[in-house]
Write an enzyme that holds these catalytic residues in place. Structure first.
Site, PDB file in Angstrom:
ATOM      1  N   SER A  97       0.840  -1.078   0.045  1.00 30.15           N
ATOM      2  CA  SER A  97      -0.103  -0.158   0.018  1.00 30.15           C
ATOM      3  C   SER A  97       0.724   1.286   0.062  1.00 30.15           C
ATOM      4  O   SER A  97       0.412   2.152  -0.055  1.00 30.15           O
ATOM      5  CB  SER A  97      -0.914  -0.128   1.293  1.00 30.15           C
ATOM      6  OG  SER A  97      -2.273  -0.839   0.894  1.00 30.15           O
ATOM      7  N   LYS A 100       0.686   3.493  -2.923  1.00 28.82           N
ATOM      8  CA  LYS A 100      -0.455   4.456  -3.219  1.00 28.82           C
ATOM      9  C   LYS A 100      -0.204   5.879  -2.923  1.00 28.82           C
ATOM     10  O   LYS A 100      -0.824   6.742  -3.791  1.00 28.82           O
ATOM     11  CB  LYS A 100      -1.533   3.911  -2.029  1.00 28.82           C
ATOM     12  CG  LYS A 100      -2.306   2.643  -2.288  1.00 28.82           C
ATOM     13  CD  LYS A 100      -3.200   2.344  -1.218  1.00 28.82           C
ATOM     14  CE  LYS A 100      -3.903   1.055  -1.155  1.00 28.82           C
ATOM     15  NZ  LYS A 100      -4.405   0.461   0.153  1.00 28.82           N
ATOM     16  N   TYR A 223      -3.212  -2.276 -10.203  1.00 27.56           N
ATOM     17  CA  TYR A 223      -2.937  -2.174  -8.654  1.00 27.56           C
ATOM     18  C   TYR A 223      -2.148  -3.246  -8.257  1.00 27.56           C
ATOM     19  O   TYR A 223      -1.280  -2.993  -7.196  1.00 27.56           O
ATOM     20  CB  TYR A 223      -4.468  -1.854  -8.212  1.00 27.56           C
ATOM     21  CG  TYR A 223      -4.301  -2.146  -6.672  1.00 27.56           C
ATOM     22  CD1 TYR A 223      -3.998  -0.958  -5.796  1.00 27.56           C
ATOM     23  CD2 TYR A 223      -4.801  -3.355  -5.895  1.00 27.56           C
ATOM     24  CE1 TYR A 223      -4.113  -1.097  -4.418  1.00 27.56           C
ATOM     25  CE2 TYR A 223      -4.652  -3.398  -4.668  1.00 27.56           C
ATOM     26  CZ  TYR A 223      -4.263  -2.296  -4.159  1.00 27.56           C
ATOM     27  OH  TYR A 223      -4.378  -2.231  -2.369  1.00 27.56           O
ATOM     28  N   TYR A 275      -4.667   4.740   7.496  1.00 29.73           N
ATOM     29  CA  TYR A 275      -6.122   4.226   7.746  1.00 29.73           C
ATOM     30  C   TYR A 275      -6.777   4.641   9.091  1.00 29.73           C
ATOM     31  O   TYR A 275      -6.600   5.697   9.189  1.00 29.73           O
ATOM     32  CB  TYR A 275      -6.049   2.623   7.781  1.00 29.73           C
ATOM     33  CG  TYR A 275      -5.308   2.073   6.375  1.00 29.73           C
ATOM     34  CD1 TYR A 275      -5.676   2.328   5.067  1.00 29.73           C
ATOM     35  CD2 TYR A 275      -4.051   1.179   6.637  1.00 29.73           C
ATOM     36  CE1 TYR A 275      -4.863   2.101   3.940  1.00 29.73           C
ATOM     37  CE2 TYR A 275      -3.352   0.776   5.603  1.00 29.73           C
ATOM     38  CZ  TYR A 275      -3.885   1.312   4.292  1.00 29.73           C
ATOM     39  OH  TYR A 275      -2.976   0.843   3.220  1.00 29.73           O
ATOM     40  N   VAL A 293       1.296  -3.696   4.141  1.00 29.41           N
ATOM     41  CA  VAL A 293       0.996  -5.074   4.946  1.00 29.41           C
ATOM     42  C   VAL A 293       2.262  -5.742   4.723  1.00 29.41           C
ATOM     43  O   VAL A 293       2.217  -6.669   5.505  1.00 29.41           O
ATOM     44  CB  VAL A 293      -0.181  -5.843   4.174  1.00 29.41           C
ATOM     45  CG1 VAL A 293      -1.207  -5.233   4.840  1.00 29.41           C
ATOM     46  CG2 VAL A 293      -0.270  -6.023   2.904  1.00 29.41           C
TER      47      VAL A 293
HETATM   48  O1  DON Z   1      -4.547  -4.639  -1.747  1.00 29.41           O
HETATM   49  C1  DON Z   1      -4.088  -5.164  -0.862  1.00 29.41           C
HETATM   50  O2  DON Z   1      -4.804  -5.844  -0.173  1.00 29.41           O
HETATM   51  C2  DON Z   1      -2.532  -5.264  -0.736  1.00 29.41           C
HETATM   52  N1  DON Z   1      -1.869  -5.461  -2.102  1.00 29.41           N
HETATM   53  C3  DON Z   1      -2.091  -3.876  -0.068  1.00 29.41           C
HETATM   54  C4  DON Z   1      -2.695  -3.664   1.192  1.00 29.41           C
HETATM   55  C5  DON Z   1      -1.778  -2.943   2.363  1.00 29.41           C
HETATM   56  O3  DON Z   1      -0.634  -2.902   2.039  1.00 29.41           O
HETATM   57  C6  DON Z   1      -2.637  -2.416   3.200  1.00 29.41           C
HETATM   58  N2  DON Z   1      -1.526  -1.750   4.190  1.00 29.41           N
HETATM   59  N3  DON Z   1      -1.231  -1.721   5.195  1.00 29.41           N
END
Ligand code: DON
Length: 354
Positions: A97, A100, A223, A275, A293
């Site tokens: 993420s 982003k 994405y 978040y 994540v």
């Molecule tokens: O879309 C997802 O769930 C992952 N590619 C990225 C989510 C993420 O990194 C949330 N971060 N804390």
């Protein structure tokens, strides 16, 4: 302080300099402490927080479950290109993420401050990054570009008539932030592409609300690719330092985005980068940040530099636990909190203030 590039602001992208206030080049920043001080504080923070064993490695993307939970690296890069690292700061992991924030910057540069705000929004959802309920509660508006739905919409707005062109725009732009070509982790990409049903559902729901102007499955694929780009904490610190340096990469000296894009990006990172925990983060750290994540966090001290951590043990919101502690401590000890001020020294008796 007058920024180094104040002279060329409206030449870079005339569409962006519509607000006369964007042309002044005035900023509100200082400097990192001396080299020896930064190195010592990084060593102390690493030693202190390496003992924390709370949290778990993300496993909803199967290949992320293989991460070594003991890994821990910290890196700082100043706007002058000086860098400081400790521990596993060169370990490569998928950006997830954190991408982003940089996609937002690149798309904002291309289409402008007002258009991205109208298309996606800049307010926190108060809900997890992959929340379907957040979309339903807000009439299909993602609310901000840091949650998955907002990131998907940002991809639809990226320049390019084909998926390949949009992906090239994003991969090349993110590589300019890092100062070298960022490569795809094919295992992570394939693992996430095989399991990202929720993101595909978000894209389809956005489409049903009329907020997805490009093909939902192709958008989800781009994405997934952007989340699978490999970075290290050192790369993230440079990427953060580029946002801290008014959009100029401090290693390559290449201008990646306009200074006002950095300002916009840092604003959305501050309100939504962690978040539903973004308020706690800002209260404790006082800096714009973005987590992923796989265990990375990047944070930006405007005009001073970027700081990044890597440690895969996460809290329930998906934010690295050691990373949050280390950055909180270093934000204070390095004097980075943007809300911290000291009183101006009183004028000596008999002197006049202008
Ligand atoms: O879309 C997802 O769930 C992952 N590619 C990225 C989510 C993420 O990194 C949330 N971060 N804390």
């Amino acid at each position: 302080m007058v920024s180094r590039d104040s002279g060329d602001l409206d030449l870079l992208n005339p569409a962006r300099a519509t607000d006369p206030a964007d042309r002044t080049g005035f900023t509100s920043t200082g400097h990192l402490p001396a080299r020896g001080t930064v190195s010592g504080l990084l060593r102390d923070a690493h030693a202190t927080y390496a003992t924390l064993d709370d949290g778990t490695v993300a496993d909803y993307i199967p290949s992320l479950a293989a991460a070594d939970p003991s890994r821990f690296g910290i890196s700082v890069c100043g706007v002058d290109g000086t860098s400081f690292s400790i521990g596993d700061a060169q370990e490569a992991f998928s950006i997830q993420s954190i991408s982003k924030a940089f996609t937002f910057a690149l798309v904002c540069e291309a289409i402008g401050h007002t258009t991205v705000r109208e298309a996606v929004g800049v307010n926190n959802t108060g809900l997890p990054f992959d929340s379907v309920m957040a979309l339903e509660l807000n009439g299909g508006s993602p609310r901000n570009p840091m949650v998955n739905a907002g990131a998907l919409v940002m991809i639809t707005l990226a320049p390019g008539d084909s998926a390949a062109a949009k992906w090239q725009f994003l991969q090349e732009g993110m590589s300019r932030f890092a100062g070298h070509r960022l490569l795809l982790d094919v295992d992570v990409y394939e693992s996430e592409a095989a399991t990202n049903h929720r993101n595909r559902a978000l894209a389809a729901l956005l489409r049903s609300y009329g907020h997805m102007s490009y093909d939902p499955l192709l958008t989800t694929d781009i994405y997934t690719r952007q989340c699978s780009l490999l970075v290290s904490a050192m790369d993230l610190a440079v990427m953060g330092a580029t946002l801290a340096d008014g959009g100029v990469n401090p290693l390559t000296h290449e201008r990646v985005v306009h200074p006002s894009v950095c300002r916009d990006t840092l604003a959305v990172m501050a309100t939504s980068g962690l978040y539903q925990r973004s308020g706690d983060w800002l209260y404790e750290v006082g800096l714009p940040g973005k987590s992923g994540v796989s265990g990375g966090i990047v944070t930006v001290a405007p005009g001073k530099g970027g700081m990044a951590t890597y440690s895969p043990r996460l809290d329930p919101a998906g934010n690295s636990i050691r990373g949050q502690h280390a950055i909180r401590s270093l934000s204070r000890s390095l004097g980075l909190n943007v809300f911290a001020s000291a009183p101006e020294p009183a004028p000596a008796p008999g002197t006049q203030t202008p």
